[in-house]
Each structure stands twice: as C-alpha cells, then as structure tokens.
Enzyme design. Structure first.
Site, PDB file in Angstrom:
ATOM      1  N   GLN A  70      -6.075  -8.614   0.443  1.00 11.71           N
ATOM      2  CA  GLN A  70      -6.885  -9.498   0.823  1.00 11.71           C
ATOM      3  C   GLN A  70      -6.870 -10.943   0.230  1.00 11.71           C
ATOM      4  O   GLN A  70      -6.153 -10.933  -0.918  1.00 11.71           O
ATOM      5  CB  GLN A  70      -8.202  -8.717   0.374  1.00 11.71           C
ATOM      6  CG  GLN A  70      -8.681  -7.284   1.152  1.00 11.71           C
ATOM      7  CD  GLN A  70      -9.936  -6.905   0.559  1.00 11.71           C
ATOM      8  OE1 GLN A  70     -10.956  -7.052   1.234  1.00 11.71           O
ATOM      9  NE2 GLN A  70      -9.878  -5.819  -0.537  1.00 11.71           N
ATOM     10  N   MET A  83       0.670  -1.345  -0.063  1.00  5.42           N
ATOM     11  CA  MET A  83       0.015  -0.034   0.040  1.00  5.42           C
ATOM     12  C   MET A  83       0.807   1.209   0.048  1.00  5.42           C
ATOM     13  O   MET A  83       0.299   2.085  -0.321  1.00  5.42           O
ATOM     14  CB  MET A  83      -1.137   0.006   1.215  1.00  5.42           C
ATOM     15  CG  MET A  83      -2.020  -1.093   1.009  1.00  5.42           C
ATOM     16  SD  MET A  83      -2.897  -0.941  -0.481  1.00  5.42           S
ATOM     17  CE  MET A  83      -2.554  -2.493  -1.246  1.00  5.42           C
TER      18      MET A  83
HETATM   19  N1  LIG Z   1      -6.991   4.644   6.943  1.00  6.02           N
HETATM   20  C1  LIG Z   1      -6.906   3.675   6.171  1.00  6.02           C
HETATM   21  N2  LIG Z   1      -7.867   2.972   5.640  1.00  6.02           N
HETATM   22  C2  LIG Z   1      -7.939   1.967   4.672  1.00  6.02           C
HETATM   23  C3  LIG Z   1      -6.484   1.259   4.428  1.00  6.02           C
HETATM   24  C4  LIG Z   1      -5.512   2.261   4.963  1.00  6.02           C
HETATM   25  O1  LIG Z   1      -4.431   1.643   4.709  1.00  6.02           O
HETATM   26  N3  LIG Z   1      -5.798   3.080   5.721  1.00  6.02           N
HETATM   27  N4  LIG Z   1      -6.735   0.371   3.633  1.00  6.02           N
HETATM   28  C5  LIG Z   1      -7.617   0.256   2.582  1.00  6.02           C
HETATM   29  C6  LIG Z   1      -7.781  -1.294   2.014  1.00  6.02           C
HETATM   30  S1  LIG Z   1      -6.231  -1.714   1.431  1.00  6.02           S
HETATM   31  C7  LIG Z   1      -8.384  -2.140   2.419  1.00  6.02           C
HETATM   32  S2  LIG Z   1      -8.438  -3.804   1.560  1.00  6.02           S
HETATM   33  C8  LIG Z   1      -9.803  -1.838   3.191  1.00  6.02           C
HETATM   34  C9  LIG Z   1     -10.419  -2.960   3.826  1.00  6.02           C
HETATM   35  O2  LIG Z   1     -11.481  -2.655   4.458  1.00  6.02           O
HETATM   36  P1  LIG Z   1     -12.823  -3.384   4.812  1.00  6.02           P
HETATM   37  O3  LIG Z   1     -13.188  -4.413   3.620  1.00  6.02           O
HETATM   38  O4  LIG Z   1     -14.019  -2.427   4.908  1.00  6.02           O
HETATM   39  O5  LIG Z   1     -12.464  -3.928   6.056  1.00  6.02           O
HETATM   40  P2  LIG Z   1     -12.811  -5.411   6.677  1.00  6.02           P
HETATM   41  O6  LIG Z   1     -12.576  -5.509   8.078  1.00  6.02           O
HETATM   42  O7  LIG Z   1     -11.907  -6.532   6.034  1.00  6.02           O
HETATM   43  O8  LIG Z   1     -14.167  -5.476   6.274  1.00  6.02           O
HETATM   44  C10 LIG Z   1     -14.641  -6.945   5.968  1.00  6.02           C
HETATM   45  C11 LIG Z   1     -15.950  -7.191   6.703  1.00  6.02           C
HETATM   46  O9  LIG Z   1     -16.675  -8.408   6.109  1.00  6.02           O
HETATM   47  C12 LIG Z   1     -17.133  -8.902   7.282  1.00  6.02           C
HETATM   48  N5  LIG Z   1     -17.065 -10.320   6.935  1.00  6.02           N
HETATM   49  C13 LIG Z   1     -16.254 -11.310   7.159  1.00  6.02           C
HETATM   50  N6  LIG Z   1     -16.422 -12.597   6.379  1.00  6.02           N
HETATM   51  C14 LIG Z   1     -17.641 -12.360   5.700  1.00  6.02           C
HETATM   52  C15 LIG Z   1     -18.336 -13.190   4.826  1.00  6.02           C
HETATM   53  O10 LIG Z   1     -18.143 -14.164   4.542  1.00  6.02           O
HETATM   54  N7  LIG Z   1     -19.530 -12.517   4.277  1.00  6.02           N
HETATM   55  C16 LIG Z   1     -19.923 -11.251   4.702  1.00  6.02           C
HETATM   56  N8  LIG Z   1     -20.916 -10.851   4.133  1.00  6.02           N
HETATM   57  N9  LIG Z   1     -19.430 -10.611   5.521  1.00  6.02           N
HETATM   58  C17 LIG Z   1     -17.954 -11.070   6.107  1.00  6.02           C
HETATM   59  C18 LIG Z   1     -16.333  -8.609   8.377  1.00  6.02           C
HETATM   60  O11 LIG Z   1     -16.980  -8.790   9.778  1.00  6.02           O
HETATM   61  C19 LIG Z   1     -15.800  -7.194   8.112  1.00  6.02           C
HETATM   62  O12 LIG Z   1     -17.037  -6.125   8.629  1.00  6.02           O
HETATM   63  O13 LIG Z   1      -9.420  -0.546   4.074  1.00  6.02           O
HETATM   64  C20 LIG Z   1      -9.155   0.436   3.300  1.00  6.02           C
HETATM   65  N10 LIG Z   1      -9.196   1.421   4.342  1.00  6.02           N
HETATM   66  N1  LIG Z   2      -1.926  -7.692   9.996  1.00  2.00           N
HETATM   67  C1  LIG Z   2      -2.485  -7.459   8.977  1.00  2.00           C
HETATM   68  N2  LIG Z   2      -1.965  -7.916   7.808  1.00  2.00           N
HETATM   69  C2  LIG Z   2      -2.710  -7.638   6.531  1.00  2.00           C
HETATM   70  C3  LIG Z   2      -4.069  -6.682   6.764  1.00  2.00           C
HETATM   71  C4  LIG Z   2      -4.295  -6.270   7.978  1.00  2.00           C
HETATM   72  O1  LIG Z   2      -5.330  -5.578   8.167  1.00  2.00           O
HETATM   73  N3  LIG Z   2      -3.611  -6.691   9.179  1.00  2.00           N
HETATM   74  N4  LIG Z   2      -4.416  -6.292   5.688  1.00  2.00           N
HETATM   75  C5  LIG Z   2      -3.952  -6.809   4.055  1.00  2.00           C
HETATM   76  C6  LIG Z   2      -4.346  -5.795   3.314  1.00  2.00           C
HETATM   77  S1  LIG Z   2      -5.804  -5.760   2.455  1.00  2.00           S
HETATM   78  C7  LIG Z   2      -3.066  -5.142   2.654  1.00  2.00           C
HETATM   79  S2  LIG Z   2      -3.622  -4.148   1.612  1.00  2.00           S
HETATM   80  C8  LIG Z   2      -1.929  -5.332   3.127  1.00  2.00           C
HETATM   81  C9  LIG Z   2      -1.213  -4.085   3.613  1.00  2.00           C
HETATM   82  O2  LIG Z   2       0.261  -4.078   3.509  1.00  2.00           O
HETATM   83  P1  LIG Z   2       1.153  -2.951   3.578  1.00  2.00           P
HETATM   84  O3  LIG Z   2       0.977  -2.104   2.643  1.00  2.00           O
HETATM   85  O4  LIG Z   2       2.449  -3.499   3.869  1.00  2.00           O
HETATM   86  O5  LIG Z   2       0.769  -2.161   5.222  1.00  2.00           O
HETATM   87  P2  LIG Z   2       0.290  -0.729   5.658  1.00  2.00           P
HETATM   88  O6  LIG Z   2       0.472  -0.694   6.902  1.00  2.00           O
HETATM   89  O7  LIG Z   2      -0.898  -0.591   4.888  1.00  2.00           O
HETATM   90  O8  LIG Z   2       1.439   0.328   4.698  1.00  2.00           O
HETATM   91  C10 LIG Z   2       2.710  -0.280   4.476  1.00  2.00           C
HETATM   92  C11 LIG Z   2       3.919   0.970   4.474  1.00  2.00           C
HETATM   93  O9  LIG Z   2       3.510   2.034   3.758  1.00  2.00           O
HETATM   94  C12 LIG Z   2       4.466   2.958   4.145  1.00  2.00           C
HETATM   95  N5  LIG Z   2       4.301   4.197   3.576  1.00  2.00           N
HETATM   96  C13 LIG Z   2       3.569   5.605   3.852  1.00  2.00           C
HETATM   97  N6  LIG Z   2       3.670   6.204   2.931  1.00  2.00           N
HETATM   98  C14 LIG Z   2       4.676   5.755   1.899  1.00  2.00           C
HETATM   99  C15 LIG Z   2       5.156   6.442   0.689  1.00  2.00           C
HETATM  100  O10 LIG Z   2       5.005   7.506   0.344  1.00  2.00           O
HETATM  101  N7  LIG Z   2       6.049   5.514  -0.060  1.00  2.00           N
HETATM  102  C16 LIG Z   2       6.286   4.284   0.411  1.00  2.00           C
HETATM  103  N8  LIG Z   2       7.354   3.699  -0.310  1.00  2.00           N
HETATM  104  N9  LIG Z   2       5.793   3.884   1.454  1.00  2.00           N
HETATM  105  C17 LIG Z   2       4.904   4.349   2.326  1.00  2.00           C
HETATM  106  C18 LIG Z   2       4.089   3.192   5.486  1.00  2.00           C
HETATM  107  O11 LIG Z   2       5.058   3.614   6.253  1.00  2.00           O
HETATM  108  C19 LIG Z   2       3.794   1.533   5.845  1.00  2.00           C
HETATM  109  O12 LIG Z   2       4.867   0.885   6.445  1.00  2.00           O
HETATM  110  O13 LIG Z   2      -1.634  -6.187   4.301  1.00  2.00           O
HETATM  111  C20 LIG Z   2      -2.488  -7.064   4.097  1.00  2.00           C
HETATM  112  N10 LIG Z   2      -2.164  -7.817   5.528  1.00  2.00           N
HETATM  113 MO   LIG Z   3      -6.186  -4.216   0.960  1.00  2.90          MO
END
Ligand SMILES: Nc1nc2c(c(=O)[nH]1)N[C@H]1C(S)=C(S)[C@@H](COP(=O)(O)OP(=O)(O)OC[C@H]3O[C@@H](n4cnc5c(=O)[nH]c(N)nc54)[C@H](O)[C@@H]3O)O[C@H]1N2
Ligand SMILES: Nc1nc2c(c(=O)[nH]1)N[C@H]1C(S)=C(S)[C@@H](COP(=O)(O)OP(=O)(O)OC[C@H]3O[C@@H](n4cnc5c(=O)[nH]c(N)nc54)[C@H](O)[C@@H]3O)O[C@H]1N2
Ligand SMILES: [Mo]
Ligand code: SF4
Length: 767
Positions: free
Chosen positions: A378, A340
């Site tokens: 994801q 990300m």
């Molecule tokens: N500030 C900030 N916000 C971010 C991000 C960030 O780095 N910073 N990252 C973004 C990214 S990369 C992502 S992927 C998103 C993730 O954001 P979301 O997708 O909104 O987060 P989740 O908690 O994974 O939500 C999944 C939901 O589905 C429910 N669930 C689990 N299994 C099932 C199922 O089988 N069926 C149904 N119907 N529901 C189910 C869970 O309880 C949960 O509420 O967030 C984004 N938002």
């Molecule tokens: N434990 C845990 N694991 C996960 C998830 C979770 O919710 N929890 N979510 C999953 C999902 S859907 C996703 S998308 C991934 C996300 O996985 P990552 O992307 O590895 O996680 P983040 O903490 O969102 O952000 C990663 C890094 O981006 C750096 N960053 C901020 N700004 C910049 C910039 O300008 N340039 C660069 N190069 N780096 C920057 C931040 O300092 C941070 O350390 O993780 C997956 N795995």
């Molecule tokens: Mo994600």
C-alpha cells in the site's frame, strides 16, 4: 476509442516490461485532458511504489494525471495511475453521514453523527473500560491520520486496541527486518536496480503489482550485460515470462528452496568470510528464546537441506536451485524483491529471514545493487503504519509497546502520565474482529479499509460486523461497500488529493500530497473528523483540558511537525523533512536528520552516505547494522526449520487455492471498478486453472466451476491458462460480488500474525 485489455496493458508499464519492447509508447488520446488550468505535484493513490504524479485541475475538477519526470519513476505510470481522475467522480461517492435505522440508511448531519459516535464510545469506556473500544486503520491513510489515531488510542486512552490492514500485508516483512537487522524498513533503494546484475524475485508478481519498478528492472536487463532475472513463483505470471530462470514449486515449500540455496552457497565456498566474521551472528530458538550459535552449527543445520531433499519436498528441480544459488552468490550485485507470496504465509517471517540470510551470507548487501528489498503493497504502509507504529504492538519510530523504556520515552514525549501506555500488545487485525464478534470490543471504528471484503475467512467476521449488539463506524469514500453496508454509522471521507498529507513509501521515501480540489458535498478529510472526535470524546469523559493539550492540532502540518520531532534521535530520524522542503522535493528518503541533509539512499553504510552509522556506532569502519545493538550491531542469520502451510491439500480438498491481484484493479475494487476502461479490461472474477488439471476435471474455459474450501464455496468462470502449476488454482480478490475470502483461511503466522491468504485447500467441480 474502445481499448482492449491487450492495448491497455501495452500502455501500462507492464507490457513494456513483459515484452521488453516499445518502452516509449504514447498514451491513448482519451487519457490526455483537453484543457488543464494548473498542474499540482502529488503521488499516485495506489501502490507502495509511490510514483510521482502531477494532477491536472480544471474548473475545480481533476481532469488528468501525468507522471512526474523528476521523480524516481521518470514520468512513467501504470494504467491505474493514468486513470485516477474518474475515481473522484463515481456516482456512489459517500456524500453525507448515514445512520442505519432498521435495514435502511438515513442521512443525518455531521453534528448528529459526531454526537452519537462519541456518546457510544464514551458510554462503552465508562461502563466497560478503555479496552472495549478499538480502531482498525489502513496503509492508505495519510501519515498524519495514522499518527494521530495511534496517539489518541495508546497515549490518550491507554489502550492498544488499534491495528491496521498492513497486518494482512506487511507484518511479516516488518518482523523479518526487525528480527534480522534490529530495525524495520529496507536498507536499499530503487536506485539499486541500476547497479544490480541479478534480480531474485520471490512471491511477487511485479509486472502487475509494481509495474513501474518492474519497468526499471527491464530497462536494466536490456542495458546491462548479462543481467539475470530469477523468478520464484508457483505461477508462471506475466513477470515470470521474462525471467531467465523461473522456479516453480508447490506453494508453501519455498523455505526448503531457500535453505538449499544456502546449502549450495556454503558447500561450494561461495559465501563471504568478511560478512560471516564481521557483520553477522547466527541465531536459533532454544527453550523458546533466541540463542546465538556458531557458524559451524549453522552449516550443520544446513546439511540436511540438500538440493535433492528440497526437490523432493518442493518439486522445484534441484538443478534450478543450484543454478539460482550460484547466480545469487556470484553476481557482482544481487537484489531481492518479494511481496505477498512470502508475507501472506503462516511461515511468513521465517521466509523473510531466509531471504535476508542469503544476502548476509554472500555479502550481497549494503552496496549499490546488492540489497534485500521488501516491496510494500500500500502507498503508506511504511510511513503511515510501520513507522508511526499504528500496529497493536508498536510505538512510533521503532519503539515497542512491551519495552518499558520505549513506553516511558513516548509518555514523556506525548506529555501523558507514566504508566498510561498499556504494556501488553493489543489484538491484531484478525483478533480485533474475533473480539468484536464476541462482544469484548463493543465499539469499532474502521477507516480507509474494507475488511468486510478483505479479511481472510470473512464469513464469520461479516456476521460480527453486522451485529446489532455492537457499534460499527465506517469512514469511507464510497457507499455502500461490502463493509459500509454492515455499519451502524457511515462517515463520508475526502479521497486522495481532496485533502493534504504525507505518504512514506517502499524505499523510505516520504512525499507530500497537496490538496487539489474540494471533496464532494459533506465529505471531510479523515484527520479533521479524528481531531473533532478526540475533543468531543474527551469532553464526555470529563477530560476536555487534557484533550486541548494532547490534540491541539489545527491542520495536518501541525501533526507533521510533531511527527518529525518524534522521529528525532531515532534510527528513523527525519527531522530535516520540513513541509516546505517536501513541497518542493520529489520525495526525500530518511534518515534525514537536518534541513540541509539530502536524504539517505542506502542505509547502514557510511561509505554510501548513512550519517547515522557514526552516531550509533562510532567504531564502525563501513557497514554497521546499528539497529541491532544487543548483537553488537551485527545482523542475524537465522536457523529456521522447514514447516509447511497450515492447510495443505489432502484427499478431500486436493487443490491449493491462491489469491491475489490483476494489474487493472486495486484490492476491493471500490475505486478501479468505477473506471470504465479498467472495468472493461477486467470485468469479473475467474478461476485460473492449468490445461492439465482442467482436462482431468473435464473443465473448459468459461465453464462455471464450483470451488469449495472448509469454510465456504463460490462459483466462478474457469479461465484455462498455463499459469498456475499443477494442483494450484488462482482467483483475484478484487470483485465485491465474488467474495473469495469466504474460502480463505484465517490461520496466521505466530510471530507477525499475518494470515495465510496465499494457501488453502479446496475441491473443484463443474457447477
Ligand atoms: N484473498 C485475499 N485477500 C486479501 C489479500 C490477498 O492477497 N488475497 N491481500 C490483503 C492485503 S495485502 C491488503 S493490503 C488488503 C487490502 O484490503 P482493504 O484495505 O480492505 O482494501 P481497499 O480496497 O484498499 O480498501 C480501502 C478502502 O478505503 C476507501 N478509501 C479510499 N481512500 C480513502 C480515504 O482517504 N479515506 C477513507 N476513509 N476511505 C478511503 C476505499 O474506497 C476502500 O473501500 O487486502 C488483504 N486481503
Ligand atoms: N494492480 C495492483 N497492484 C497492487 C495492488 C492491487 O490491489 N492491484 N495491491 C498492492 C498491495 S497492498 C500489495 S500487498 C501488493 C501485492 O503484490 P504481489 O504480492 O506481487 O501480488 P499477489 O498477486 O498478491 O501475489 C504475488 C504472487 O505470490 C505467488 N505465490 C502464491 N503462493 C506462493 C508461495 O508459497 N511462495 C511464493 N514464493 N509465491 C507464492 C502468487 O502466485 C502470486 O503470483 O501489490 C500492490 N500493488
Ligand atoms: Mo497489501
Ligand atoms: S506503479 Fe503503483 S504507484 Fe506507480 S502508477 Fe502504478 S499503481 Fe500508481
């Protein structure tokens, strides 16, 4: 036994990675189940790494999880994986359909729920047309669920009002692959880790977010001679602590660093003439259109991006840039990873292109250990969303809504009249919620995602979701969540192995999840509800017969078989992945065109086994980027000028806020915060601030601190640690009571429409 955070991390692959010792730690006793009747093969519920697991069932309940030793993860899991069972038995599982009456939710029957929902959708379609309804899906839904909804909306209803949370996550990576190589998805595999001797990790905190993959890198580092790890991140994360070179810089400026690396590579003659001459075209945008340019023009473009210039803009020392460029180009095999830190940016696609550029220039690609690998967030963003095409501009398996031939192809395949698929891409994630706010979309169904917490600049979108003038349905496994609390109707969902289906993960690996236990009370698998919905809705639209033809699926295997057919003949071909095979296998990687095909570890190279090379490019000698047919099967090196973030800091908002993850928790915390050990280890949000900035602001650890952006403010406890660089603070996204997205910006990348979660300007004061 009370487990401390330190112990917990130890048991996870993360600390094994971070400390590079004690890789074979035993698990704490309370993670081992007392008694297990049977073990059922599956996949971890959480990250896109896709660790193979066995779930232990006893008396109809999941009581334990262990790693699958025969899968790529070799039996290892991180803490989240080990602690999966309690998420199924949390007290707030959604058990019955719930309808909002006034300010309260009341229990209703499934029949009432489906009647009401289809009535609302049918009514809206009749009065306002098909574009008045929408679906917002998830990279965590099963492939069968996502494929089905895409078919229902694009093929059945004729609207592209369907998008998903991978837009917040992987859209920049997908558009990056397509613009550089002609088709989405990585060409390499985890297996490349075993062959690589330089890891270039940029914008990815792998130790916390992909711990088991990171573990493989550490194992390689220990065993391989002279293996280098370069970490490019403005925070000194757990991952960065073991790097040979940690490059820190002002967030949002890494485009100049990547160009300066290319500058050094060209200037010092470290590029591959073979790649430049035979496998690459150079491209820029002229008059708003892609245009080819010469290698010489590219070299001229790079001239201004000297390491000195890059240092001036990014504050990354020029010597680090030069060293990184040399290591990258001169290692036997270089493998990049990013997540990300690159994707969640208004220049996310460009940043992706620039990483691909380095691999193409140096020929560090398409051979063991040399590859450009986007880590998926994801568990099913790849298979379920990018591949099935559940994004508003896509059709299944690499086809595009805007391409007439692709539309005709899919209309024929689905058996719907020509012209049914709308030629204009629909609104993307943020824009679906903008349209919902304005009432242009009147009925919205959200499944398997929690946008009331996870959308950027979530404040205004929460108001829209709560509005009484529109109809919001939320399919959720728990209730209330920060989204379901805003819904008109909540549908209780079966979770993970309470239903069966397929996940497609980071390295093009498909895996099957068997149903192991029944869902609680009246919770149902989303796919069952989706199929019932389609028939009832079409009946109300007077199209019951068409529905019988289009949506004639009895179970997820029926859908899977149609999906395989749909992939046939495309660059994704996995016709050979029958359910029976997937049940036995520990994942199979596409392309896999026939039942006797073993799956493809490395794509675009016939030498390493991609059988599609000869099919799409009969004259290819070895490597062929056959997705890029229009460019003669050559990949593109892009000239992308430097541009900074949408909201750089200024005098009024002098700090940068970045947001992200901790190892213990998953996104919005609905699942992991229900696990006592994980909650104890990481109980609440905080703002990470470095000692120098803390001193300037007169802040100590545990002080209450107010952070304010142009959109909102929040009070959090300070955690003073030397992790973020000067001028940067970090807040995790996991805690429902601390909506950090009230502050983030919803500015997005013009190409991928992925929002810039990683950078916004804030001011900070002691609360
Ligand atoms: N500030 C900030 N916000 C971010 C991000 C960030 O780095 N910073 N990252 C973004 C990214 S990369 C992502 S992927 C998103 C993730 O954001 P979301 O997708 O909104 O987060 P989740 O908690 O994974 O939500 C999944 C939901 O589905 C429910 N669930 C689990 N299994 C099932 C199922 O089988 N069926 C149904 N119907 N529901 C189910 C869970 O309880 C949960 O509420 O967030 C984004 N938002
Ligand atoms: N434990 C845990 N694991 C996960 C998830 C979770 O919710 N929890 N979510 C999953 C999902 S859907 C996703 S998308 C991934 C996300 O996985 P990552 O992307 O590895 O996680 P983040 O903490 O969102 O952000 C990663 C890094 O981006 C750096 N960053 C901020 N700004 C910049 C910039 O300008 N340039 C660069 N190069 N780096 C920057 C931040 O300092 C941070 O350390 O993780 C997956 N795995
Ligand atoms: Mo994600
Ligand atoms: S690394 Fe990802 S897939 Fe593997 S156990 Fe941890 S959360 Fe699950």
């Amino acid at each position: 036994m009370e487990i401390t955070r330190r112990q917990l991390l130890k048991y996870s692959a993360a600390l094994a990675a971070a400390s590079a010792i004690g890789l074979e730690l035993p698990l704490p006793k309370d993670l081992e189940a007392a008694h297990v009747e049977k073990w059922i093969k599956g996949v971890c519920r959480y990250c896109g790494a896709g660790c193979g697991v066995y779930v232990g069932v006893d008396k109809g309940k999941i009581v334990a999880v262990q790693g699958d030793k025969d899968n790529w993860n070799k039996g290892f899991l991180c803490v989240k994986g080990y602690y999966l069972p309690p998420i199924l038995y949390a007290a707030d599982r959604a058990k019955y359909p719930m309808l909002k009456k006034g300010d309260k939710f009341v229990r209703i029957s499934w029949k009432e729920a489906m009647d009401l929902m289809t009535e609302k959708f049918a009514d809206s379609i009749k009065k306002h047309g098909v574009h008045s309804v929408a679906f917002y899906g998830s990279g965590q839904a099963y492939t069968e669920e996502s494929y089905f909804m895409n078919k229902l909306f694009k093929g059945g209803l004729g609207t592209n009002n369907i998008d998903g949370n991978p837009r917040l996550c992987m859209a920049s990576a997908a558009v990056g692959y397509v613009s550089s190589f002609g088709k989405d998805e990585p060409m390499g595999a985890y297996d490349d880790i075993y062959h690589s001797d330089c890891f270039f990790i940029i914008g990815s905190n792998m130790a916390e977010c992909h711990p088991v993959i990171f573990r493989l890198i550490n194992e390689r580092k220990q065993k391989g001679k002279d293996v280098k790890i370069i970490m490019v991140d403005p925070r000194k994360t757990l991952s960065a602590r073991i790097a040979d070179l940690h490059m820190s810089f002002i967030p949002g400026t890494d485009l100049v660093i990547l160009h300066a690396m290319a500058h050094v590579i060209v200037k010092e003659g470290l590029y591959s003439k073979d790649y430049v001459n035979n496998h690459v075209v150079f491209k820029t945008i002229k008059d708003d259109k892609p245009a080819k340019v010469s290698f010489e023009e590219y070299v001229k473009f790079l001239e201004e991006y000297t390491p000195e210039m890059a240092e001036k803009i990014s504050h990354c020392p020029k010597d680090d840039i030069i060293k990184a460029a040399r290591w990258f180009a001169q290692s036997k095999a270089t493998m990049s990873f990013w997540t990300m830190g690159l994707n969640q940016r208004t220049r996310g696609v460009w940043a992706n292109n620039l990483v691909h550029n380095l691999h193409l220039l140096t020929g560090q690609i398409c051979r063991p250990g040399a590859t450009s690998f986007s880590l998926t967030g994801q568990p099913n963003a790849c298979g379920g969303i990018r591949d099935t095409g559940l994004l508003s501009h896509l059709l299944p398996y690499g086809r595009l809504v805007a391409n007439e031939k692709d539309r005709k192809d899919m209309e024929k395949f689905w058996g719907v009249p020509e012209g049914r698929i709308h030629p204009k891409p629909g609104p993307t994630a943020v824009d679906i919620f903008r349209a919902f706010n304005k009432g242009e979309i009147k009925c919205l169904w959200i499944a398997c995602t929690n946008p009331g917490q996870s959308l950027p600049n979530v404040g205004p979108y929460r108001k829209g979701m709560e509005s009484k003038d529109t109809f919001l349905v939320v399919s959720e496994a728990y209730h209330p969540t920060r989204t379901s609390e805003l819904a008109d109707l909540v549908l209780p969902a079966a979770l993970w192995v309470e239903k069966d289906g397929t996940y497609g993960q980071s390295e093009r690996r498909y895996q099957y999840l068997e149903k192991a236990v029944n869902p609680p009370a009246e919770a149902r698998p989303d796919l069952d509800v989706m199929i019932e919905f389609s028939h009832k809705l079409f009946a109300k639209l007077g199209r019951a017969d068409e529905a019988k033809r289009l949506f004639n699926f009895k179970n997820s295997e029926d859908v899977w078989n149609e999906i395989r057919q749909c992939s046939k003949g495309t660059a994704y071909d996995f016709m050979g992945m029958t359910r029976a095979r997937l049940k036995k296998a520990h994942g199979i990687q596409w392309p896999c065109p026939t039942e006797d095909h073993p799956g493809t570890v490395r794509r675009y190279t016939s030498r390493y086994g991609d059988v599609l090379v000869k099919k799409f490019d009969p004259h290819a000698t070895d490597v062929s980027f056959y997705g890029a047919k229009a460019d003669g099967n050559k990949a593109a090196v892009w000239l992308r000028p430097y541009k900074g973030p949408a909201e750089p800091p200024d005098a009024e908002y002098p700090y940068i806020l970045t947001t992200g993850r901790q190892i213990e928790h998953w996104h919005t915390g609905t699942m992991t915060l229900k696990v006592p050990e994980l909650k104890r280890s990481a109980p609440d949000a905080f703002v990470e601030i470095n000692p120098r900035d803390a001193q300037k602001l007169g802040i100590k650890s545990r002080d209450k601190v107010k952070i304010t952006s142009r959109r909102g403010s929040i009070v959090l406890e300070a955690k003073v640690v030397d992790v973020p660089r000067d001028g940067l603070v970090f807040v995790p996204m996991h805690y429902p009571e601390r909506l950090i997205n009230l502050l983030t910006t919803d500015a997005y990348d013009a190409m991928s429409k992925q929002p810039e979660f990683k950078i916004c300007a804030v001011k900070i004061e002691k609360a």
